[in-house]
Design a protein around this motif. Structure first.
Motif, PDB file in Angstrom:
ATOM      1  N   LYS A  67     -55.662  16.067 -11.143  1.00 15.93           N
ATOM      2  CA  LYS A  67     -56.591  15.519 -10.351  1.00 15.93           C
ATOM      3  C   LYS A  67     -56.190  13.733 -10.274  1.00 15.93           C
ATOM      4  O   LYS A  67     -56.126  13.303  -9.230  1.00 15.93           O
ATOM      5  CB  LYS A  67     -57.809  15.672 -10.629  1.00 15.93           C
ATOM      6  CG  LYS A  67     -58.329  17.122 -10.206  1.00 15.93           C
ATOM      7  CD  LYS A  67     -59.746  17.435 -10.555  1.00 15.93           C
ATOM      8  CE  LYS A  67     -60.251  19.041 -10.248  1.00 15.93           C
ATOM      9  NZ  LYS A  67     -61.407  19.280 -10.715  1.00 15.93           N
ATOM     10  N   ALA A  68     -55.932  13.241 -11.664  1.00 16.87           N
ATOM     11  CA  ALA A  68     -55.883  11.914 -11.469  1.00 16.87           C
ATOM     12  C   ALA A  68     -54.285  11.752 -10.812  1.00 16.87           C
ATOM     13  O   ALA A  68     -54.212  10.551 -10.148  1.00 16.87           O
ATOM     14  CB  ALA A  68     -55.842  11.496 -12.995  1.00 16.87           C
ATOM     15  N   ILE A  69     -53.350  12.465 -11.043  1.00 16.00           N
ATOM     16  CA  ILE A  69     -52.175  12.200 -10.305  1.00 16.00           C
ATOM     17  C   ILE A  69     -52.479  12.459  -9.033  1.00 16.00           C
ATOM     18  O   ILE A  69     -51.846  11.574  -8.154  1.00 16.00           O
ATOM     19  CB  ILE A  69     -51.096  13.096 -10.808  1.00 16.00           C
ATOM     20  CG1 ILE A  69     -50.736  12.669 -12.369  1.00 16.00           C
ATOM     21  CG2 ILE A  69     -49.653  13.043 -10.008  1.00 16.00           C
ATOM     22  CD1 ILE A  69     -49.631  13.496 -13.058  1.00 16.00           C
ATOM     23  N   ALA A  70     -53.022  13.191  -8.426  1.00 13.84           N
ATOM     24  CA  ALA A  70     -53.092  13.694  -6.950  1.00 13.84           C
ATOM     25  C   ALA A  70     -53.989  12.394  -6.345  1.00 13.84           C
ATOM     26  O   ALA A  70     -53.695  11.921  -5.336  1.00 13.84           O
ATOM     27  CB  ALA A  70     -54.069  14.970  -6.605  1.00 13.84           C
ATOM     28  N   ARG A  71     -54.986  11.921  -7.015  1.00 16.24           N
ATOM     29  CA  ARG A  71     -55.415  10.506  -6.711  1.00 16.24           C
ATOM     30  C   ARG A  71     -54.535   9.501  -6.380  1.00 16.24           C
ATOM     31  O   ARG A  71     -54.969   8.659  -5.488  1.00 16.24           O
ATOM     32  CB  ARG A  71     -56.531  10.074  -7.413  1.00 16.24           C
ATOM     33  CG  ARG A  71     -57.962  10.844  -7.377  1.00 16.24           C
ATOM     34  CD  ARG A  71     -59.056  10.289  -7.975  1.00 16.24           C
ATOM     35  NE  ARG A  71     -58.927   9.844  -9.596  1.00 16.24           N
ATOM     36  CZ  ARG A  71     -59.054  10.683 -10.508  1.00 16.24           C
ATOM     37  NH1 ARG A  71     -59.536  11.854 -10.478  1.00 16.24           N
ATOM     38  NH2 ARG A  71     -58.877  10.043 -11.886  1.00 16.24           N
ATOM     39  N   GLN A  72     -53.614   9.373  -7.192  1.00 18.52           N
ATOM     40  CA  GLN A  72     -52.535   8.346  -7.217  1.00 18.52           C
ATOM     41  C   GLN A  72     -51.643   8.480  -5.856  1.00 18.52           C
ATOM     42  O   GLN A  72     -51.045   7.537  -5.261  1.00 18.52           O
ATOM     43  CB  GLN A  72     -51.633   8.098  -8.371  1.00 18.52           C
ATOM     44  CG  GLN A  72     -52.519   7.707  -9.603  1.00 18.52           C
ATOM     45  CD  GLN A  72     -52.897   6.397  -9.273  1.00 18.52           C
ATOM     46  OE1 GLN A  72     -52.456   5.393  -8.859  1.00 18.52           O
ATOM     47  NE2 GLN A  72     -54.264   6.144  -9.830  1.00 18.52           N
ATOM     48  N   PHE A  73     -51.454   9.793  -5.344  1.00 17.48           N
ATOM     49  CA  PHE A  73     -50.656  10.182  -4.203  1.00 17.48           C
ATOM     50  C   PHE A  73     -51.343  10.831  -3.255  1.00 17.48           C
ATOM     51  O   PHE A  73     -51.163  11.928  -2.910  1.00 17.48           O
ATOM     52  CB  PHE A  73     -49.539  11.086  -4.805  1.00 17.48           C
ATOM     53  CG  PHE A  73     -48.528  10.394  -5.707  1.00 17.48           C
ATOM     54  CD1 PHE A  73     -47.567   9.359  -5.325  1.00 17.48           C
ATOM     55  CD2 PHE A  73     -48.832  10.466  -7.107  1.00 17.48           C
ATOM     56  CE1 PHE A  73     -46.957   8.719  -6.466  1.00 17.48           C
ATOM     57  CE2 PHE A  73     -47.995  10.075  -8.275  1.00 17.48           C
ATOM     58  CZ  PHE A  73     -47.051   8.873  -7.684  1.00 17.48           C
ATOM     59  N   PRO A  74     -52.543  10.255  -2.179  1.00 18.95           N
ATOM     60  CA  PRO A  74     -53.235  11.107  -1.397  1.00 18.95           C
ATOM     61  C   PRO A  74     -52.198  11.298  -0.334  1.00 18.95           C
ATOM     62  O   PRO A  74     -52.686  12.335   0.390  1.00 18.95           O
ATOM     63  CB  PRO A  74     -54.382   9.689  -1.102  1.00 18.95           C
ATOM     64  CG  PRO A  74     -53.682   8.604  -1.480  1.00 18.95           C
ATOM     65  CD  PRO A  74     -52.694   8.662  -2.738  1.00 18.95           C
ATOM     66  N   GLU A  75     -50.953  10.950  -0.173  1.00 23.61           N
ATOM     67  CA  GLU A  75     -50.468  11.194   0.829  1.00 23.61           C
ATOM     68  C   GLU A  75     -49.452  12.298   0.452  1.00 23.61           C
ATOM     69  O   GLU A  75     -48.571  12.860   1.411  1.00 23.61           O
ATOM     70  CB  GLU A  75     -49.318   9.841   1.406  1.00 23.61           C
ATOM     71  CG  GLU A  75     -48.418   9.513   0.150  1.00 23.61           C
ATOM     72  CD  GLU A  75     -49.104   8.403  -0.646  1.00 23.61           C
ATOM     73  OE1 GLU A  75     -49.840   8.690  -1.345  1.00 23.61           O
ATOM     74  OE2 GLU A  75     -48.406   7.608  -0.988  1.00 23.61           O
TER      75      GLU A  75
END
Length: 153
Positions: free
Chosen positions: A91-99
């Motif tokens: 989830k933390a990685i996904a927050r860094q890459f919303p696109e």
């Protein structure tokens, strides 16, 4: 590592060391030091806060290195290894890459712990068959090259 820590203003910032990297032992000493658990006179962090800090650091360092070394952010990011099984890290990685769409290799039929051994098997195959094991366009190497050595006893 040092650049990411410096950008986050973290006590593990070692940017004053120049291009020198920390050894595993030096990193462990810093992690176990009082600097981490009592930062700038604030009360010590709990174990949970320390773990959350490192999880966020990991996600931010992935994002920083993608942005430093890739021309554009990928549409899809495929996570492998032990971290791919950590839902908080994912989830933390996904927050860094919303696109981007962030997925685990499991969704593609590859167990997260199988990628590294498969990569080494491929590199061994390439070496034993005399084929280059690097991608100069991707790595910046000057030419394609055989990787590794074969030792006979």
């Amino acid at each position: 590592f040092n650049q990411a820590m410096s950008q986050m203003g973290h006590p593990l910032d070692c940017s004053s060391r120049g291009n020198e990297t920390l050894t595993r032992s030096e990193t462990r000493q810093k992690l176990e030091s009082r600097h981490l658990v009592s930062y700038k006179g604030k009360k010590p962090l709990s174990r949970f806060d320390v773990l959350a800090t490192f999880t966020e650091f990991t996600a931010r360092s992935v994002a920083l290195n993608f942005r430093l070394h890739l021309r554009s952010v990928p549409e899809k990011i495929i996570l492998v290894g032990g971290g791919a099984a950590n839902p908080v890290l994912v989830k933390a990685i996904a927050r860094q890459f919303p696109e981007s769409k962030v997925i685990s290799s499991v969704t593609l039929g590859w167990p997260v712990q199988a990628i590294e051994p498969a990569a080494f098997a491929l590199l061994a195959y390439l070496r034993m068959t005399g084929k280059p094991g690097n991608l100069p366009r991707t790595t910046g190497a000057r030419r394609a090259a055989l990787l590794g050595q074969v030792a006979q006893y």
